[in-house]
Design a protein around this motif. Structure first.
Motif, PDB file in Angstrom:
ATOM      1  N   GLU A   4      17.046   4.844  -5.015  1.00 27.11           N
ATOM      2  CA  GLU A   4      16.385   4.552  -6.827  1.00 27.11           C
ATOM      3  C   GLU A   4      17.227   4.670  -7.464  1.00 27.11           C
ATOM      4  O   GLU A   4      18.292   5.243  -8.215  1.00 27.11           O
ATOM      5  CB  GLU A   4      15.192   5.749  -6.271  1.00 27.11           C
ATOM      6  CG  GLU A   4      14.757   6.707  -7.254  1.00 27.11           C
ATOM      7  CD  GLU A   4      15.655   8.203  -6.599  1.00 27.11           C
ATOM      8  OE1 GLU A   4      16.344   7.526  -5.352  1.00 27.11           O
ATOM      9  OE2 GLU A   4      16.272   8.768  -6.790  1.00 27.11           O
ATOM     10  N   GLU A  53      13.306   4.488 -11.587  1.00 29.48           N
ATOM     11  CA  GLU A  53      13.045   4.325 -11.044  1.00 29.48           C
ATOM     12  C   GLU A  53      12.734   5.978 -10.427  1.00 29.48           C
ATOM     13  O   GLU A  53      10.943   6.419 -10.576  1.00 29.48           O
ATOM     14  CB  GLU A  53      12.730   3.455  -9.280  1.00 29.48           C
ATOM     15  CG  GLU A  53      13.358   2.432  -9.374  1.00 29.48           C
ATOM     16  CD  GLU A  53      13.994   1.662  -8.786  1.00 29.48           C
ATOM     17  OE1 GLU A  53      14.027   0.313  -8.626  1.00 29.48           O
ATOM     18  OE2 GLU A  53      15.052   2.354  -8.402  1.00 29.48           O
ATOM     19  N   ARG A 113       8.488   6.227  -8.969  1.00 26.72           N
ATOM     20  CA  ARG A 113       8.410   5.230  -7.921  1.00 26.72           C
ATOM     21  C   ARG A 113       9.227   5.189  -6.469  1.00 26.72           C
ATOM     22  O   ARG A 113       9.608   5.142  -6.134  1.00 26.72           O
ATOM     23  CB  ARG A 113       8.483   4.044  -8.089  1.00 26.72           C
ATOM     24  CG  ARG A 113       7.521   3.637  -9.104  1.00 26.72           C
ATOM     25  CD  ARG A 113       8.220   2.245  -9.898  1.00 26.72           C
ATOM     26  NE  ARG A 113       8.021   1.549  -9.347  1.00 26.72           N
ATOM     27  CZ  ARG A 113       9.240   0.284  -9.073  1.00 26.72           C
ATOM     28  NH1 ARG A 113       9.900   0.206 -11.065  1.00 26.72           N
ATOM     29  NH2 ARG A 113       9.154  -0.646  -8.565  1.00 26.72           N
ATOM     30  N   THR A 114       9.893   7.059  -6.293  1.00 30.18           N
ATOM     31  CA  THR A 114      11.394   7.130  -5.580  1.00 30.18           C
ATOM     32  C   THR A 114      10.763   6.663  -4.458  1.00 30.18           C
ATOM     33  O   THR A 114      11.363   5.494  -3.315  1.00 30.18           O
ATOM     34  CB  THR A 114      11.622   8.460  -5.813  1.00 30.18           C
ATOM     35  OG1 THR A 114      12.217   8.656  -6.836  1.00 30.18           O
ATOM     36  CG2 THR A 114      12.819   8.633  -4.841  1.00 30.18           C
ATOM     37  N   GLU A 115       9.819   7.095  -3.930  1.00 31.54           N
ATOM     38  CA  GLU A 115       9.873   6.941  -2.740  1.00 31.54           C
ATOM     39  C   GLU A 115       8.888   5.384  -2.062  1.00 31.54           C
ATOM     40  O   GLU A 115       9.464   4.712  -1.102  1.00 31.54           O
ATOM     41  CB  GLU A 115       8.240   7.958  -2.079  1.00 31.54           C
ATOM     42  CG  GLU A 115       8.146   8.828  -1.976  1.00 31.54           C
ATOM     43  CD  GLU A 115       7.937  10.087  -1.405  1.00 31.54           C
ATOM     44  OE1 GLU A 115       6.508   9.805  -0.431  1.00 31.54           O
ATOM     45  OE2 GLU A 115       7.896  11.616  -0.879  1.00 31.54           O
ATOM     46  N   GLU A 116       8.435   5.192  -2.793  1.00 35.91           N
ATOM     47  CA  GLU A 116       8.060   2.901  -2.867  1.00 35.91           C
ATOM     48  C   GLU A 116       9.091   2.451  -2.719  1.00 35.91           C
ATOM     49  O   GLU A 116       9.076   1.758  -2.025  1.00 35.91           O
ATOM     50  CB  GLU A 116       7.014   3.304  -4.126  1.00 35.91           C
ATOM     51  CG  GLU A 116       7.109   1.136  -4.293  1.00 35.91           C
ATOM     52  CD  GLU A 116       6.317   1.318  -6.044  1.00 35.91           C
ATOM     53  OE1 GLU A 116       6.381   2.168  -6.740  1.00 35.91           O
ATOM     54  OE2 GLU A 116       7.339   0.261  -6.316  1.00 35.91           O
ATOM     55  N   VAL A 117      10.477   2.871  -3.403  1.00 37.94           N
ATOM     56  CA  VAL A 117      11.416   2.279  -3.385  1.00 37.94           C
ATOM     57  C   VAL A 117      12.320   2.374  -2.302  1.00 37.94           C
ATOM     58  O   VAL A 117      12.773   1.040  -1.958  1.00 37.94           O
ATOM     59  CB  VAL A 117      12.330   2.567  -4.752  1.00 37.94           C
ATOM     60  CG1 VAL A 117      14.443   1.987  -5.012  1.00 37.94           C
ATOM     61  CG2 VAL A 117      12.209   1.900  -6.153  1.00 37.94           C
ATOM     62  N   LEU A 167      10.525   3.346   0.826  1.00 44.81           N
ATOM     63  CA  LEU A 167      10.228   2.896   1.706  1.00 44.81           C
ATOM     64  C   LEU A 167      10.640   1.023   1.712  1.00 44.81           C
ATOM     65  O   LEU A 167      10.732   0.630   3.034  1.00 44.81           O
ATOM     66  CB  LEU A 167       8.214   2.594   1.663  1.00 44.81           C
ATOM     67  CG  LEU A 167       8.204   2.404   2.240  1.00 44.81           C
ATOM     68  CD1 LEU A 167       8.253   3.418   3.946  1.00 44.81           C
ATOM     69  CD2 LEU A 167       6.222   3.334   2.187  1.00 44.81           C
ATOM     70  N   ARG A 168      10.726   0.578   0.695  1.00 45.20           N
ATOM     71  CA  ARG A 168      10.586  -1.581   0.815  1.00 45.20           C
ATOM     72  C   ARG A 168      12.071  -1.124   1.573  1.00 45.20           C
ATOM     73  O   ARG A 168      12.456  -1.786   2.235  1.00 45.20           O
ATOM     74  CB  ARG A 168      10.830  -1.225  -0.852  1.00 45.20           C
ATOM     75  CG  ARG A 168      10.339  -2.947  -1.274  1.00 45.20           C
ATOM     76  CD  ARG A 168      11.259  -3.085  -1.685  1.00 45.20           C
ATOM     77  NE  ARG A 168      12.393  -3.275  -2.586  1.00 45.20           N
ATOM     78  CZ  ARG A 168      12.932  -3.226  -3.688  1.00 45.20           C
ATOM     79  NH1 ARG A 168      12.250  -2.487  -4.671  1.00 45.20           N
ATOM     80  NH2 ARG A 168      14.187  -3.019  -3.467  1.00 45.20           N
ATOM     81  N   GLU A 210      12.022  -0.270   5.342  1.00 48.35           N
ATOM     82  CA  GLU A 210      11.185  -1.350   5.807  1.00 48.35           C
ATOM     83  C   GLU A 210      11.389  -3.103   5.450  1.00 48.35           C
ATOM     84  O   GLU A 210      12.122  -3.778   6.737  1.00 48.35           O
ATOM     85  CB  GLU A 210       9.774  -2.031   4.987  1.00 48.35           C
ATOM     86  CG  GLU A 210       8.762  -0.448   5.643  1.00 48.35           C
ATOM     87  CD  GLU A 210       7.367  -0.246   5.287  1.00 48.35           C
ATOM     88  OE1 GLU A 210       6.987  -1.202   4.177  1.00 48.35           O
ATOM     89  OE2 GLU A 210       6.525  -0.040   5.452  1.00 48.35           O
ATOM     90  N   HIS A 261       9.958   8.411   8.245  1.00 50.37           N
ATOM     91  CA  HIS A 261       9.872   6.805   8.135  1.00 50.37           C
ATOM     92  C   HIS A 261      10.066   5.917   9.142  1.00 50.37           C
ATOM     93  O   HIS A 261       9.626   5.208  10.387  1.00 50.37           O
ATOM     94  CB  HIS A 261      10.182   6.187   7.299  1.00 50.37           C
ATOM     95  CG  HIS A 261      10.244   4.693   7.370  1.00 50.37           C
ATOM     96  ND1 HIS A 261       8.670   3.923   7.577  1.00 50.37           N
ATOM     97  CD2 HIS A 261      10.956   3.692   7.632  1.00 50.37           C
ATOM     98  CE1 HIS A 261       9.027   2.509   7.326  1.00 50.37           C
ATOM     99  NE2 HIS A 261      10.599   2.546   7.764  1.00 50.37           N
TER     100      HIS A 261
END
Ligand code: PGA
Length: 242
Positions: free
Chosen positions: A128, A132, A137-141, A143-144, A147, A191
């Protein structure tokens, strides 16, 4: 899983300087047991460095590759050219490629698939930016990035490595605390589900490598600046890991 120590030379060292650096690294590192040590020189040095490093403790990685095997892609390098000269690893999605060269998750996904198909071990980088992290938003970034980057791919140990490199820690002298890094590594591991080697990168040096690698979630390090100094890189290679 053996700890992995990788040194990314970035856009430094012409062929003559690379030859001298790899020779000095071999002398300073000496014998290595139960650790995987990878050096990642620029393309123009790969052949020279691969020849010197053959049958030594050093494995060779490249900094990038294209997703197609050949064709009209001026300025690009095929993964097959890399394997043909003894390169075993390739960085995919380093933050400088994502943020300066505009590589997208989709491009990285294609590269990761090709690397797997042709037997190159990817070191897939995620991380990140400072903004971020500040915005939580570290985990969201991450994860994106995981994925999208790994769509259709089951990362398997020995076939792919993931490197967590917070962008704000790269080349800045600011390191994530071992706890911050450990938490993101645990998140990535959860993940991925399958066992996978996960490296930390971002201002790793001989003085902080030991605490970083002492974290049970951290399987090794991806080193930039300090990998250009043989004595520093050798100290990182030999840190005590509990
Ligand atoms: P740094 O670079 O160690 O100089 O921060 C790390 C990297 O970009 O892989």
């Amino acid at each position: 899983m053996e700890p992995v120590i990788a040194g990314n030379w970035k856009m430094n060292k012409d062929p003559a300087e690379s030859r001298a650096l790899v020779q000095q690294l071999l002398a300073d590192i000496g014998e290595v047991k139960e650790r995987i040590v990878i050096i990642v020189p620029p393309f123009t040095s790969l052949l020279h460095v691969a020849e010197i490093a053959r049958n030594t403790c050093l494995k060779i990685g490249a900094q990038n590759m294209h997703w197609e095997r050949s064709g009209a892609f001026t300025g690009e390098i095929s993964g097959l050219f890399l394997t043909s000269i003894g390169v075993e690893y390739v960085l995919i999605g380093h933050s400088e490629r994502r943020h300066i060269m505009g590589e997208t998750d989709e491009m990285l996904n294609r590269k990761l698939k090709t690397a797997l198909d042709i037997g190159l071990i990817s070191i897939f980088c995620v991380g990140e930016t400072e903004q971020e992290r500040v915005q939580n938003r570290t985990e969201e970034v991450i994860l994106r990035q995981l994925e999208n980057g790994l769509k259709g791919i089951e990362p398997e140990v020995h076939k792919m490595i993931v490197a967590y490199e917070p962008v704000w820690a790269i080349g800045t002298g600011k390191t994530a605390t071992p706890e911050q890094a450990g938490a993101v590594h645990a998140f990535i591991r959860k993940h991925l589900k399958k066992p996978c080697t996960i490296l930390y990168g971002g201002s790793v040096n001989p003085d902080n490598a030991e605490v970083i690698m002492a974290q049970k979630e951290i399987d090794g390090v991806l080193v930039g600046g300090a990998s250009l100094k043989p004595e520093s890189f050798a100290r990182i290679v030999h840190v005590t890991i509990p």
